[in-house]
Motif scaffolding. Structure first.
Motif, PDB file in Angstrom:
ATOM      1  N   ASN A  28     -76.900  26.707  21.345  1.00  0.00           N
ATOM      2  CA  ASN A  28     -76.184  26.583  20.074  1.00  0.00           C
ATOM      3  C   ASN A  28     -76.095  27.925  19.354  1.00  0.00           C
ATOM      4  O   ASN A  28     -75.073  28.267  18.761  1.00  0.00           O
ATOM      5  CB  ASN A  28     -76.864  25.545  19.176  1.00  0.00           C
ATOM      6  N   GLU A 182     -73.693  25.082   7.639  1.00  0.00           N
ATOM      7  CA  GLU A 182     -73.374  24.329   8.849  1.00  0.00           C
ATOM      8  C   GLU A 182     -73.764  25.095  10.108  1.00  0.00           C
ATOM      9  O   GLU A 182     -74.274  24.514  11.076  1.00  0.00           O
ATOM     10  CB  GLU A 182     -71.878  23.999   8.880  1.00  0.00           C
ATOM     11  N   ILE A 186     -76.350  23.907  12.974  1.00  0.00           N
ATOM     12  CA  ILE A 186     -76.023  23.822  14.398  1.00  0.00           C
ATOM     13  C   ILE A 186     -77.114  24.463  15.240  1.00  0.00           C
ATOM     14  O   ILE A 186     -77.570  23.894  16.245  1.00  0.00           O
ATOM     15  CB  ILE A 186     -74.658  24.501  14.673  1.00  0.00           C
ATOM     16  N   ASN A 226     -74.578  20.731  21.233  1.00  0.00           N
ATOM     17  CA  ASN A 226     -73.457  21.323  20.498  1.00  0.00           C
ATOM     18  C   ASN A 226     -72.498  20.237  20.020  1.00  0.00           C
ATOM     19  O   ASN A 226     -72.051  20.233  18.866  1.00  0.00           O
ATOM     20  CB  ASN A 226     -72.724  22.323  21.418  1.00  0.00           C
ATOM     21  N   ALA A 229     -73.989  18.201  17.100  1.00  0.00           N
ATOM     22  CA  ALA A 229     -74.039  18.980  15.866  1.00  0.00           C
ATOM     23  C   ALA A 229     -72.664  19.039  15.203  1.00  0.00           C
ATOM     24  O   ALA A 229     -72.534  18.870  13.978  1.00  0.00           O
ATOM     25  CB  ALA A 229     -74.546  20.388  16.154  1.00  0.00           C
ATOM     26  N   LEU A 230     -71.621  19.255  15.989  1.00  0.00           N
ATOM     27  CA  LEU A 230     -70.270  19.333  15.432  1.00  0.00           C
ATOM     28  C   LEU A 230     -69.852  18.011  14.792  1.00  0.00           C
ATOM     29  O   LEU A 230     -69.204  17.999  13.743  1.00  0.00           O
ATOM     30  CB  LEU A 230     -69.275  19.717  16.526  1.00  0.00           C
TER      31      LEU A 230
END
Length: 406
Positions: A28, A182, A186, A226, A229-230
């Motif tokens: 990440n 953000e 992440i 990833n 997290a998005l």
């Protein structure tokens, strides 16, 4: 307990979630870095090397950013009205008035040094006074004309895109500062999600020790951390209530805060008065704008010579008077380009524009607002996911070979 801690097998199994957590964190972190850096291509193009996704597509990303924000929160007329044409005119007059004698002397000594040096001081003072008296009216007319035709003179979108495409560091800053929370989430979430995946991986490995388990889970961790997290950042798009909990994408919850950050950068570093004036005079319609300046300023020569116009024309010759008008117009353009560098004035006007832009940006819908940050993840997102998956797979193979000795 001591016997358990001394067993090699215990530490081998414990290493699985720890390594998975590190894989999640590293992949990440690397995804964020690869999104923004390096600013220029490093390696041998086109395939052997890398350039940050945002810098590599600077013009496209700048255009997306403008379409998602500025074009929705302020028209050309609204932005120029907030700068306030009357304030602009007053500032120009205030800047020019103390240097009137300097400007007049410069022009006259450049074109007609002998005439000007031999002119009695009383006559020169009369010229200075006439220029001072005529300038405010001419400047007011000029600024009023620019204000009425601002949509045809200023291409805000093109101006911002050119600025951001030329300054990739500034383009990066917009995304990095607006999405600071953000991006940190992440990176950190990669560790936590990776650890949870690692516990599942450890359980599967305990019951089923096939050679593909560790590499497969490594690949899964590199990809899934990833992706999760998005989705946590941008989903759900609208607030949802589940009992006492209120769920909404992390980025969307910070709309007010992000609006402040984004609009401050845009108004203080891009849509500044000096940048806007530069874009008007040098943009696609710059020739029209420069002719407008000359049209309004050339009468200054007629008004200054007054009753002595005929005598002045004789002294300068048939083309000299026209040359003087041309040089006055060119000087006016030069002054227009340099009159707005005062940091206090620029800050004051930037804050005026910032206020209206922040209000408009806060009022954007969640669908519109997410477009500020979402494109920087969507652009070439598959490349980042594949890099993460590859690193996870490689780490899984390493575990298999070096920790469990397969």
């Amino acid at each position: 307990m001591n016997a358990l801690l001394t067993q090699v097998e215990f530490w081998q199994y414990l290493s699985i979630p720890v390594i998975a957590a590190l894989i999640g964190w590293i992949t990440n972190w690397l995804a964020i870095k690869m999104t923004f850096y390096p600013l220029e291509f490093v390696g041998k193009p086109p395939l052997l090397g890398w350039q940050g996704i945002i810098p590599s597509k600077a013009r496209k990303m700048a255009a997306i950013s403008v379409d998602a924000t500025i074009s929705k929160i302020g028209t050309v007329n609204e932005i120029f009205d907030q700068i306030d044409p009357q304030v602009l005119a007053a500032h120009i007059i205030h800047s020019v008035e103390p240097r009137t004698e300097e400007y007049v002397d410069e022009l006259m000594l450049q074109e007609y040094p002998t005439f000007w040096e031999n002119l009695p001081s009383s006559a020169r003072r009369m010229v200075y006074d006439r220029v001072r008296k005529s300038t405010p009216h001419l400047v007011d007319n000029l600024v009023g004309d620019v204000s009425e035709n601002i949509e045809g003179l200023l291409d805000i979108k093109g101006m911002v895109i050119d600025r951001l495409a030329a300054d990739k560091q500034l383009l990066n800053r917009i995304f990095l500062e607006c999405g600071e929370v953000e991006f940190r989430f992440i990176v950190n979430s990669g560790f936590y999600f990776g650890f949870l995946f690692g516990l599942v991986q450890m359980s599967v490995w305990y019951f089923y020790q096939s050679w593909w388990v560790l590499p497969f889970f490594g690949l899964l961790v590199g990809w899934a951390t990833n992706w999760i997290a998005l989705n946590v950042i941008f989903r759900p798009l609208h607030e949802k209530k589940i009992g006492p909990l209120r769920l909404q994408g992390l980025f969307l919850k910070r709309q007010d805060e992000v609006a402040q950050s984004f609009c401050h950068i845009v108004t203080h570093e891009i849509l500044t008065v000096s940048n806007i004036v530069h874009a008007i005079l040098n943009g696609p319609n710059g020739e029209r704008a420069r002719n407008m300046v000359k049209k309004h300023i050339k009468p200054l020569v007629d008004e200054t010579t007054g009753m002595g116009k005929a005598l002045t024309q004789v002294a300068f010759g048939p083309t000299g008077f026209a040359t003087l008008k041309y040089q006055v117009g060119e000087k006016a353009i030069e002054i227009s380009r340099t009159s707005f560098t005062n940091p206090v004035f620029q800050k004051d006007r930037a804050e005026a524009v910032e206020r209206i832009m922040v209000e408009r940006m806060i009022a954007l819908s969640s669908e519109e607002f997410q477009d500020l940050l979402r494109p920087c993840f969507q652009e070439d997102e598959i490349k980042l996911i594949l890099v993460g998956a590859f690193l996870g797979f490689t780490a899984g193979v390493g575990q298999l070979l070096f920790i469990f000795g397969y």
